[in-house]
Write an enzyme that holds these catalytic residues in place. Structure first.
Site, short mmCIF file in Angstrom:
data_model
loop_
_atom_site.label_atom_id
_atom_site.label_comp_id
_atom_site.label_asym_id
_atom_site.label_seq_id
_atom_site.Cartn_x
_atom_site.Cartn_y
_atom_site.Cartn_z
N TYR A 1 -28.29 -45.46 46.78
CA TYR A 1 -27.60 -45.10 48.02
C TYR A 1 -26.11 -44.78 47.85
O TYR A 1 -25.62 -43.80 48.42
CB TYR A 1 -27.85 -46.15 49.11
CG TYR A 1 -29.20 -45.94 49.77
CD1 TYR A 1 -29.30 -45.16 50.92
CD2 TYR A 1 -30.36 -46.45 49.21
CE1 TYR A 1 -30.54 -44.93 51.52
CE2 TYR A 1 -31.60 -46.22 49.79
CZ TYR A 1 -31.69 -45.47 50.95
OH TYR A 1 -32.91 -45.22 51.52
N GLU B 1 -37.37 -50.18 53.46
CA GLU B 1 -37.97 -49.85 52.16
C GLU B 1 -38.30 -51.12 51.37
O GLU B 1 -39.32 -51.19 50.69
CB GLU B 1 -37.03 -48.91 51.38
CG GLU B 1 -37.06 -47.50 51.96
CD GLU B 1 -35.82 -46.65 51.69
OE1 GLU B 1 -35.07 -46.94 50.74
OE2 GLU B 1 -35.61 -45.68 52.45
C1 HEM Z 1 -28.90 -42.47 54.42
C2 HEM Z 1 -29.35 -41.83 53.38
C3 HEM Z 1 -30.54 -40.92 53.34
C4 HEM Z 1 -31.12 -40.14 54.31
C5 HEM Z 1 -30.68 -39.94 55.75
C6 HEM Z 1 -32.27 -39.49 53.72
C7 HEM Z 1 -33.12 -38.62 54.39
C8 HEM Z 1 -34.32 -38.17 53.90
C9 HEM Z 1 -35.29 -37.39 54.64
C10 HEM Z 1 -35.13 -36.93 56.09
C11 HEM Z 1 -36.35 -37.16 53.82
C12 HEM Z 1 -37.62 -36.38 54.15
C13 HEM Z 1 -38.65 -37.32 54.74
C14 HEM Z 1 -39.93 -36.60 55.07
O1 HEM Z 1 -40.64 -36.18 54.16
O2 HEM Z 1 -40.20 -36.46 56.26
C15 HEM Z 1 -36.04 -37.78 52.54
C16 HEM Z 1 -36.85 -37.73 51.41
C17 HEM Z 1 -36.41 -38.06 50.14
N1 HEM Z 1 -35.23 -38.68 49.82
FE1 HEM Z 1 -33.80 -39.25 51.10
N2 HEM Z 1 -32.36 -39.86 52.41
C18 HEM Z 1 -31.33 -40.73 52.13
C19 HEM Z 1 -31.08 -41.34 50.92
C20 HEM Z 1 -31.71 -41.02 49.74
C21 HEM Z 1 -31.34 -41.54 48.44
C22 HEM Z 1 -30.25 -42.56 48.18
C23 HEM Z 1 -32.17 -40.96 47.53
C24 HEM Z 1 -32.17 -41.15 46.04
C25 HEM Z 1 -31.37 -40.50 45.23
C26 HEM Z 1 -33.08 -40.09 48.27
C27 HEM Z 1 -34.10 -39.34 47.73
C28 HEM Z 1 -35.13 -38.78 48.44
C29 HEM Z 1 -36.35 -38.21 47.85
C30 HEM Z 1 -36.63 -38.13 46.33
C31 HEM Z 1 -37.15 -37.76 48.91
C32 HEM Z 1 -38.52 -37.09 48.83
C33 HEM Z 1 -38.31 -35.60 48.74
C34 HEM Z 1 -39.62 -34.87 48.78
O3 HEM Z 1 -40.67 -35.43 48.49
O4 HEM Z 1 -39.56 -33.69 49.09
N3 HEM Z 1 -32.76 -40.16 49.61
N4 HEM Z 1 -34.81 -38.39 52.62
#
Ligand code: HEM
Length: 143
Positions: free
Chosen positions: A93, A135
């Site tokens: 994060y 999580e």
């Molecule tokens: C407050 C912080 C964060 C927000 C608001 C956020 C938001 C999101 C959203 C909206 C999604 C798509 C969910 C869906 O499939 O409907 C997602 C997926 C994902 N996020 Fe985050 N995220 C955050 C932090 C992080 C962090 C720290 C990481 C790691 C480096 C990360 C890595 C990922 C990955 C790998 C996916 C899946 C992408 C995929 O399968 O296409 N996120 N996140």
């Protein structure tokens, strides 16, 4: 921790600016993230949705709706599920925070005032706290 009304206001002010430059903010964010924190790259290897490309928008939408609990919990559930599926961990994060806030400064320039920047850090931290907690529960259920 809760966001102050001033922070919510500051975040909401920047939403149209970010929307107008969403592509640039996102590109810059991933550039910084993958260069500075290459350990995050494999997490996105099997990315199935392009939702995450809208990270800044997601955070903005979210932060602007902190007073809208039903919207909040549905979005948290979706994000937390996606994060657990890709093995996002609490340590990641601060890396995304750094990349996102730096990218916003680079792209928005002077419009990203100190006040707006602090508000975004606050908003991100607030949201990260909620996500990390959910999580943790989901990871625990896997064992
Ligand atoms: C407050 C912080 C964060 C927000 C608001 C956020 C938001 C999101 C959203 C909206 C999604 C798509 C969910 C869906 O499939 O409907 C997602 C997926 C994902 N996020 Fe985050 N995220 C955050 C932090 C992080 C962090 C720290 C990481 C790691 C480096 C990360 C890595 C990922 C990955 C790998 C996916 C899946 C992408 C995929 O399968 O296409 N996120 N996140």
């Amino acid at each position: 921790m809760n966001l102050t009304p001033q922070s919510i206001q500051s975040i909401k002010e920047t939403v149209p600016l970010i929307r107008a430059q969403a592509e640039n903010v996102t590109t810059r964010m991933y550039e910084i993230l993958f260069t500075k924190y290459p350990q995050t790259k494999p997490l996105f290897a099997n990315a199935t949705s392009d939702q995450h490309k809208k990270l800044a928008g997601a955070i903005a939408a979210f932060a602007g709706n902190v007073d809208n609990l039903p919207m909040l919990s549905a979005a948290v559930e979706k994000m937390a599920t996606a994060h657990v599926a890709t093995e996002v961990k609490p340590d990641h994060y601060p890396m995304v925070a750094d990349a996102l806030i730096t990218a916003m400064g680079d792209v928005l320039g002077d419009a990203f005032t100190d006040e707006r920047k602090s508000a975004w850090i606050e908003g991100y931290t607030f949201l990260a706290g909620i996500l990390i907690q959910r999580e943790r529960q989901l990871y625990a259920q896997q064992n």
